[in-house]
Design a protein around this motif. Sequence first.
Motif: not given
Length: 179
Positions: A30-31, A33, A142, A149
């Motif tokens: 989860p979270d 890519h 991520r 980011k």
Amino acid sequence: MPSKEPAIDPSNDFTYADVGATRKPGFCPPDFHPLHVRTRIGEGESVFRRAAEAVLTWEMHRAMGVGIDATAERAAPDVDVTVTLAGVIKAPCRVVWTVEEPRRAGWAYGTLSGHPECGEEAFVVDRTGDGTVWLTVSAFSRAAKWYAKAGGVATRGLQHAYARRCGVVLRRLSGAEEE
């Protein structure tokens, strides 16, 4: 040679929890890519052997113009690798698993502290039953640093482009373009 995995030490400095999870097809925490790019390299045993060697010895990465500083000449569990991009971005990683089988060879590395991303990436060459040789680049990641980011979707686009370029370079290195 069979698959190899290190004994995972929970006190390590990996930047994510699911160390070694790129072995599971389609896995993405989860979270994170996902990334999955499969490229046809060529045909036959000799193409497979050349492609596998180029992946296992960092030759494919170096041929792409990526700086590779590794603690061993060949990918193996627990080998530390620092990838340098554009001469300035340093990305420390550690090999978490390798595979060397008659029809499959490759490895995966996980991000360490200081890497602009967080996650794991695998590079696997396989030869299917009809003799076709493929490179599969799979990952989950991520952003970890502010500039990754800030790049958002563009950063993921660059990761996909890099994975596609791996296939193009490996096709050339394996001699498949000459067939």
